[in-house]
Design a protein around this motif. Structure first.
Motif, PDB file in Angstrom:
ATOM      1  N   GLY A   1       2.723  17.718  -5.527  1.00  0.00           N
ATOM      2  CA  GLY A   1       1.703  16.769  -5.804  1.00  0.00           C
ATOM      3  C   GLY A   1       0.847  16.177  -4.758  1.00  0.00           C
ATOM      4  N   ASP A   2       0.153  14.672  -5.334  1.00  0.00           N
ATOM      5  CA  ASP A   2      -1.034  13.865  -3.978  1.00  0.00           C
ATOM      6  C   ASP A   2      -0.658  12.797  -4.074  1.00  0.00           C
ATOM      7  N   PHE A   3      -0.200  12.484  -2.756  1.00  0.00           N
ATOM      8  CA  PHE A   3      -0.491  11.117  -2.752  1.00  0.00           C
ATOM      9  C   PHE A   3      -0.846  10.191  -2.042  1.00  0.00           C
ATOM     10  N   ALA A   4      -1.675   8.486  -1.023  1.00  0.00           N
ATOM     11  CA  ALA A   4      -2.316   8.530  -0.178  1.00  0.00           C
ATOM     12  C   ALA A   4      -1.944   7.079   0.199  1.00  0.00           C
ATOM     13  N   MET A   5      -1.485   6.586   1.370  1.00  0.00           N
ATOM     14  CA  MET A   5      -1.548   5.905   1.485  1.00  0.00           C
ATOM     15  C   MET A   5      -2.897   5.028   1.887  1.00  0.00           C
ATOM     16  N   GLU A   6      -2.713   3.537   1.211  1.00  0.00           N
ATOM     17  CA  GLU A   6      -4.225   2.754   1.630  1.00  0.00           C
ATOM     18  C   GLU A   6      -3.598   1.361   2.091  1.00  0.00           C
ATOM     19  N   PHE A   7      -5.143   1.317   3.362  1.00  0.00           N
ATOM     20  CA  PHE A   7      -5.017   0.717   4.813  1.00  0.00           C
ATOM     21  C   PHE A   7      -6.200   0.520   4.409  1.00  0.00           C
ATOM     22  N   PHE A   8      -6.180  -1.461   5.790  1.00  0.00           N
ATOM     23  CA  PHE A   8      -6.991  -2.094   5.773  1.00  0.00           C
ATOM     24  C   PHE A   8      -6.900  -2.540   6.962  1.00  0.00           C
ATOM     25  N   ILE A   9      -8.311  -2.409   7.254  1.00  0.00           N
ATOM     26  CA  ILE A   9      -8.562  -2.523   9.601  1.00  0.00           C
ATOM     27  C   ILE A   9      -9.210  -4.316   9.458  1.00  0.00           C
ATOM     28  N   ASP A  10      -8.895  -5.191   9.666  1.00  0.00           N
ATOM     29  CA  ASP A  10      -9.131  -6.286  10.101  1.00  0.00           C
ATOM     30  C   ASP A  10     -10.777  -5.972  11.137  1.00  0.00           C
ATOM     31  N   GLU A  11     -11.039  -7.564  11.568  1.00  0.00           N
ATOM     32  CA  GLU A  11     -12.060  -7.764  12.375  1.00  0.00           C
ATOM     33  C   GLU A  11     -11.319  -7.534  13.588  1.00  0.00           C
ATOM     34  N   ALA A  12     -10.142  -7.639  14.098  1.00  0.00           N
ATOM     35  CA  ALA A  12      -8.998  -7.253  15.351  1.00  0.00           C
ATOM     36  C   ALA A  12      -8.594  -6.115  15.430  1.00  0.00           C
ATOM     37  N   GLY A  13      -8.925  -4.840  14.632  1.00  0.00           N
ATOM     38  CA  GLY A  13      -8.537  -3.560  15.118  1.00  0.00           C
ATOM     39  C   GLY A  13      -7.169  -3.340  14.245  1.00  0.00           C
ATOM     40  N   LYS A  14      -6.421  -4.715  13.877  1.00  0.00           N
ATOM     41  CA  LYS A  14      -4.885  -4.392  13.052  1.00  0.00           C
ATOM     42  C   LYS A  14      -5.342  -3.727  11.618  1.00  0.00           C
TER      43      LYS A  14
END
Length: 402
Positions: free
Chosen positions: A219-232
């Motif tokens: 099976g397939d899956f993904a981890m979803e992320f967000f990068i803020d302006e501080a690089g976090k």
């Protein structure tokens, strides 16, 4: 105010890297038909760019059913909204030119230099550092996965290392810029002259191609992320999705993050999953922090019989440096699906409008929509208007569990 824009041609436009690039008619049709898709993941008090008429009526109907504090903005209105921030699916030179033509000021757009950096960071070649990072950082956990950069010099001889050539399921080449099952050359029966010609064409344009073994998967899956302006880098949730045998996206399961984790932990211990996520966040901050701000998804697979383990996680199949369908599905489930229900999110293309209308009618009859407190308990819901011209459709089908 933030204005969300669905421009699904962004990966293809980055590959061409030309301001006058025009996507194939099928992709342009998809962009038109699914223009309202961002209403389901947009934040409160924002807007979505879409033609009016059908879209305006559909949005009004959905606002009577759900809490959707978004408004519709058309392209001619962009010039009269000087303080609005643009939030496209992804950036590219052609999109920038389109916005300039619509009267959007330079100060509201990414600069050409920023788009060039974004293009570099979006390439599969740049993401090879994720593979290298896993090889160096993660020990004694159940992971697999390998990628090799192949240039023109290697293609003059035999470009396939023995450990990949001996892969029982074959191997594939990937274009440096593409995603969602596109730009792939599957080699199931060895490396032919036709394969070499395909690779040489890619190298002529993009200087290299990516080579990797074909992995069996459960099976397939993904981890979803967000990068803020501080690089976090912040973890936003899981995407549990389905592809066809060629890797083309077919849809997402709509279920809680906890259920996705339970599915993964059938195959690998929790220490593996924790190590993958922890090390991935660290590597993403190092690779993309300060260079990119926004959503990104990292596609993964659960693979059987790897490295002496019965199962392993392939933690770096693809890095999608933009908004993703997986993130749309995650937000939609969290906001609009009732607790105790689950389902599927799909985006389908049709040869004719008649075929789309037939599916829409059938789904509507078989799954009437049932809501409680503004959330879906069961039923079918098209996520964009169904029109006499539609050839693409995003929709969900939900059922109550137990």
């Amino acid at each position: 105010m933030k204005i969300y824009i669905f421009n699904p041609d962004t990966d293809m436009a980055l590959a061409h890297n030309e301001a006058h690039y025009m996507a194939p008619s099928s992709i342009r049709g998809m962009e038109h038909d699914l223009a309202l898709l961002p209403i389901w993941y947009a934040r409160c008090d924002t807007a979505v760019l879409a033609p009016s008429a059908y879209n305006a009526r559909y949005l009004q109907a959905m606002q009577q059913l759900f809490r959707l504090p978004v408004r519709l903005v058309t392209e001619p209105e962009l010039a009269s909204l000087p303080d609005a921030e643009l939030e496209p699916w992804g950036w590219n030179p052609a999109f920038r030119k389109r916005m300039l033509a619509a009267g959007v000021g330079e100060e509201r757009l990414w600069t050409q230099e920023r788009i060039a950096l974004y293009r570099e960071c979006s390439s599969r070649a740049y993401a090879l550092a994720v593979s290298d990072g896993f090889e160096k950082r993660v020990d004694s956990v159940q992971i697999c996965g390998r990628h090799i950069l192949v240039d023109g010099a290697k293609l003059k001889g035999d470009p396939i290392p023995k450990e990949i050539a001996d892969s029982p399921d074959g191997y594939l080449f990937k274009s440096v810029w593409s995603s969602s099952g596109k730009g792939l050359r599957w080699c199931l029966h060895g490396f032919t002259e036709a394969d070499r010609a395909w690779c040489l064409r890619e190298v002529e344009v993009h200087k290299s191609v990516i080579l990797e073994p074909i992995y069996k998967k459960v099976g397939d899956f993904a981890m979803e992320f967000f990068i803020d302006e501080a690089g976090k880098v912040s973890f936003c949730g899981y995407s549990h999705f389905v592809t066809d045998w060629k890797g083309a996206y077919q849809g997402n399961l709509l279920e809680p993050d906890e259920e996705v984790e339970r599915w993964i932990l059938q195959y690998v211990p929790q220490e593996t999953l924790v190590a993958v996520r922890r090390n991935l966040q660290s590597m993403l901050e190092k690779l993309y922090g300060g260079k990119y701000t926004g959503h990104l998804g990292v596609d993964m697979m659960v693979c059987p019989d790897q490295g002496g383990y019965p199962y392993a996680i392939h933690p770096h199949v693809e890095v999608n440096l933009r908004m993703t369908m997986g993130m749309v599905a995650r937000v939609f489930y969290n906001r609009f699906v009732a607790c105790g229900s689950k389902g599927i999110f799909r985006v389908d293309g049709f040869r004719t409008n008649e075929a789309l209308q037939e599916l829409h009618t059938q789904n509507s009859k078989e799954g009437p929509l049932v809501l409680e407190a503004g959330k879906i308990v069961s039923g079918y819901l098209p996520l964009v208007p169904v029109t006499p011209q539609s050839r693409s459709l995003a929709y969900v089908k939900i059922e109550k569990v137990g």
